[in-house]
Enzyme design. Sequence first.
Site, mmCIF file in Angstrom:
data_model
loop_
_atom_site.group_PDB
_atom_site.id
_atom_site.type_symbol
_atom_site.label_atom_id
_atom_site.label_comp_id
_atom_site.label_asym_id
_atom_site.label_seq_id
_atom_site.Cartn_x
_atom_site.Cartn_y
_atom_site.Cartn_z
ATOM 1 N N ARG A 108 0.806 -1.224 0.000
ATOM 2 C CA ARG A 108 0.000 0.000 0.000
ATOM 3 C C ARG A 108 0.842 1.279 0.000
ATOM 4 O O ARG A 108 0.414 2.316 -0.459
ATOM 5 C CB ARG A 108 -0.942 0.000 1.205
ATOM 6 C CG ARG A 108 -2.295 -0.584 0.833
ATOM 7 C CD ARG A 108 -3.196 -0.642 2.008
ATOM 8 N NE ARG A 108 -2.512 -1.291 3.125
ATOM 9 C CZ ARG A 108 -3.091 -1.584 4.280
ATOM 10 N NH1 ARG A 108 -4.323 -1.250 4.496
ATOM 11 N NH2 ARG A 108 -2.424 -2.196 5.230
ATOM 12 N N VAL B 194 -5.047 -4.547 -2.269
ATOM 13 C CA VAL B 194 -5.398 -5.911 -2.676
ATOM 14 C C VAL B 194 -6.870 -6.063 -3.062
ATOM 15 O O VAL B 194 -7.247 -6.998 -3.758
ATOM 16 C CB VAL B 194 -5.044 -6.964 -1.594
ATOM 17 C CG1 VAL B 194 -3.550 -7.109 -1.449
ATOM 18 C CG2 VAL B 194 -5.720 -6.666 -0.287
ATOM 19 N N ASP C 197 7.010 -24.455 3.443
ATOM 20 C CA ASP C 197 7.456 -24.736 4.799
ATOM 21 C C ASP C 197 8.962 -24.562 4.713
ATOM 22 O O ASP C 197 9.660 -25.410 4.156
ATOM 23 C CB ASP C 197 7.109 -26.175 5.200
ATOM 24 C CG ASP C 197 7.523 -26.463 6.633
ATOM 25 O OD1 ASP C 197 8.606 -25.992 7.024
ATOM 26 O OD2 ASP C 197 6.788 -27.144 7.356
ATOM 27 N N HIS C 198 9.470 -23.443 5.228
ATOM 28 C CA HIS C 198 10.865 -23.108 4.907
ATOM 29 C C HIS C 198 11.855 -24.134 5.457
ATOM 30 O O HIS C 198 12.971 -24.236 4.980
ATOM 31 C CB HIS C 198 11.214 -21.681 5.342
ATOM 32 C CG HIS C 198 11.483 -21.517 6.805
ATOM 33 N ND1 HIS C 198 10.492 -21.396 7.738
ATOM 34 C CD2 HIS C 198 12.643 -21.474 7.490
ATOM 35 C CE1 HIS C 198 11.035 -21.267 8.937
ATOM 36 N NE2 HIS C 198 12.340 -21.316 8.825
ATOM 37 N N GLU D 105 14.581 -22.663 20.724
ATOM 38 C CA GLU D 105 14.959 -21.298 20.329
ATOM 39 C C GLU D 105 15.200 -20.447 21.565
ATOM 40 O O GLU D 105 14.457 -20.540 22.544
ATOM 41 C CB GLU D 105 13.826 -20.653 19.524
ATOM 42 C CG GLU D 105 13.569 -21.317 18.192
ATOM 43 C CD GLU D 105 12.480 -20.579 17.406
ATOM 44 O OE1 GLU D 105 12.817 -19.774 16.548
ATOM 45 O OE2 GLU D 105 11.292 -20.810 17.693
ATOM 46 N N ASP E 284 2.423 -23.089 15.409
ATOM 47 C CA ASP E 284 3.514 -22.339 14.777
ATOM 48 C C ASP E 284 4.651 -23.256 14.325
ATOM 49 O O ASP E 284 5.305 -22.983 13.317
ATOM 50 C CB ASP E 284 4.040 -21.306 15.795
ATOM 51 C CG ASP E 284 5.082 -20.371 15.204
ATOM 52 O OD1 ASP E 284 4.826 -19.811 14.126
ATOM 53 O OD2 ASP E 284 6.162 -20.218 15.815
ATOM 54 N N HIS F 141 6.701 -27.485 10.685
ATOM 55 C CA HIS F 141 8.129 -27.807 10.589
ATOM 56 C C HIS F 141 8.499 -29.153 11.231
ATOM 57 O O HIS F 141 9.165 -29.983 10.615
ATOM 58 C CB HIS F 141 8.980 -26.725 11.258
ATOM 59 C CG HIS F 141 8.696 -25.327 10.778
ATOM 60 N ND1 HIS F 141 8.393 -25.046 9.470
ATOM 61 C CD2 HIS F 141 8.667 -24.135 11.425
ATOM 62 C CE1 HIS F 141 8.203 -23.741 9.335
ATOM 63 N NE2 HIS F 141 8.351 -23.172 10.508
#
Length: 504
Positions: free
Chosen positions: A50, A94, A185-186, A224, A243, A248
Site C-alpha cells: 500500500r 489488494v 514450509d521453509h 529457540e 507455529d 516444521h
Amino acid sequence: MNTQIKSDPTVFVIFGGTGDLNMRKLAPALYNLYLDGWMPKQFSIIGTGRTKYTDEQYRQTLLDGINQFSRSGKADPVKWKAFSESVYYQSSDVKDHESYKEFGTRIEKHAADWKTKPNVIYYMAVSPNFFPIIASNLSKAKLTQDTKRVRVVIEKPFGHDLESAKELNQLLANIFDECQIYRIDHYLGKETVQNIMAFRFANSLFEPLWNRNYIEHVQISVTEQLGMGERGDYYDGSGALRDMIQNHLLQLLCLVAMETPINWESDEVRNRKVEVLRAMRPFTADDVRNSTVRGQYAKGWMEGKEVPGYREEAKVDPQSNTETFAAIKFFVDNWRWQGVPFYLRTGKRLHQSASVITIQFRDVPHKVFPSETSESWAQNRLIISIQPEMSIRLQVQAKRPGLDMILNPVDMVFDYKGTYSNQTPEAYETLLLDTMMGDQTLFMRGDQVESAWELVMPILNTWQNKKSLSFPNYSADSWGPESAEALIARDGFHWFTLPLTSKK
Ligand code: BG6
C-alpha cells in the site's frame, strides 16, 4: 533440487513487497540467486504494497534489507545496479481490481519485450487473511489461467485449524491447479533437512537398520532462545503447536519415517511423506493427558540480560493461555515403526537455539565387555544437527587409547564446515529457485497440510478448551517445563542436547 539449468524468463509479483519477510528473506535470496548465476537472463521482480514508493525508493529499501540480511554480506555496487534494474514497485490495494489490471499490463509488457511468455510467480508474503481476496482477484483479472506458467506461493500459516485449512485449499482449488500451488514450509528448504533424504536414500548402510528392530526411539528438538520480539499479536493467536509442530517438526518427522520413494518425482516423494502422517496414531483424550506437555515462559535472565515473561511481552494478553513450548510423544502405526516413540519438542526462550534430530539405536543384545570397562556406555546414536551447527554424527563405542581396556562413546562426524568450503544457500534460495523451475518436491501438498492438522486437532482443542493453571511454568534460559523431562524420562530416556559452542 536443480541441476545447472536455468528457468524460463520469470516475473515475480510479491504481495507484501514492503514487509519484513521480503526485506529479510526474499529479496536477499533472489539477489544471492542472481549472484550465483541461477536467475534467468530475463526476470522482473515487482514488489507491491500500500505504501507509495517510486521504483528507485523501493530499490533502496530492498538494498537496505540485503545489506543487513544477505548471507553474502553487503551488496556489490556494480552487481546490485545490474540486479536492481529488474526490480519495480507498484503500489496497490489488494481489494482494488484496477491494481490487478496493472499487474496484467506489466506482465504483458515483459512478455512483449522478452518475446516469450514468462513464468509468473505470485508470492503471498502477506497476512493469511489476504490470501483469499488476492487469489480471487487474480482469478477475476484472468491472471491465473496458464497452469504451466503461473504459480502461487503461499506462506505459512496455512490455515488456523483443520477447517480453515480445508476452506483455503478449496478456495485455491477453485482457482488454481494443484501443480500451480507452492505451500511453503521453509524448513524443507534448509540444506541439512534436504540432506536427510540424501543420507537415507543414497546410502545402503542405513536402510537395513532404519526400523523398529534397530531403532529404539527418535527425538526431534527445535529449541529457540528468541522470545516474541514484535510478533506477539500473531503468536498469541497461534502458539507452539500451530507455529512449529503442525508444520516444521512434523515435516522433519516425515522425512525420518517415510518409505523409500521409487524416484525423485515430486508427487512420489510427497506421497511417501503423506503416508507417514496418515499412519500416525490419532490422539485420544488420554493420550493428550499422558503424551503431551505444554509450557509458557516466565521472565528470567538470558545471557546476562533480564527478559520479560511471555505474558509481559508486547501485544500479548496478560492472561494468555498460549503455549510457547510443546513436547509431544507420537507413534507411527505401520510395520516399520510400530512401538517406536517419536518425541518432538519445541519452545521459545530456551537455553539454546538448536534444531537436532536424534535417532537412538537399540542396545547391543549382549554385553561382551565387563561393566568396569565401559562406565560411560551409551547406545549408538545418529545425530542430525540442522542448525546452528550443520553436521551428522554417528555415535559409537570405541576403545580409549591406552594399555587398559576402557570403552567410551566417540563421534564419527560429517561436518559441513570442515567438508565444504562454499557457502550454504539459505532455505529461501532453494525454495524460490524450485518455484521458478516448477519443482514442488519441497512444498506442501494440500492433503499433507490437512493430514497434519487432523493429527494435531485433538491436542489443540483440549489445550484451547482447558486453560493451563500452571502457566507460566518454565523460566527463560531453561529447557522448558519439568514435565517435559518427565514425559521422556517415564520411558527411560532423556532429551539429548549437543554441546554446541555457537549460539544463535
Ligand atoms: C517460523 C515460526 O515458521 O519458524 C517462528 O513462525 C520460528 O516462530 C521460525 O522462530 C524458526 O525458523 P528458523 O529457520 O529460525 O529455525
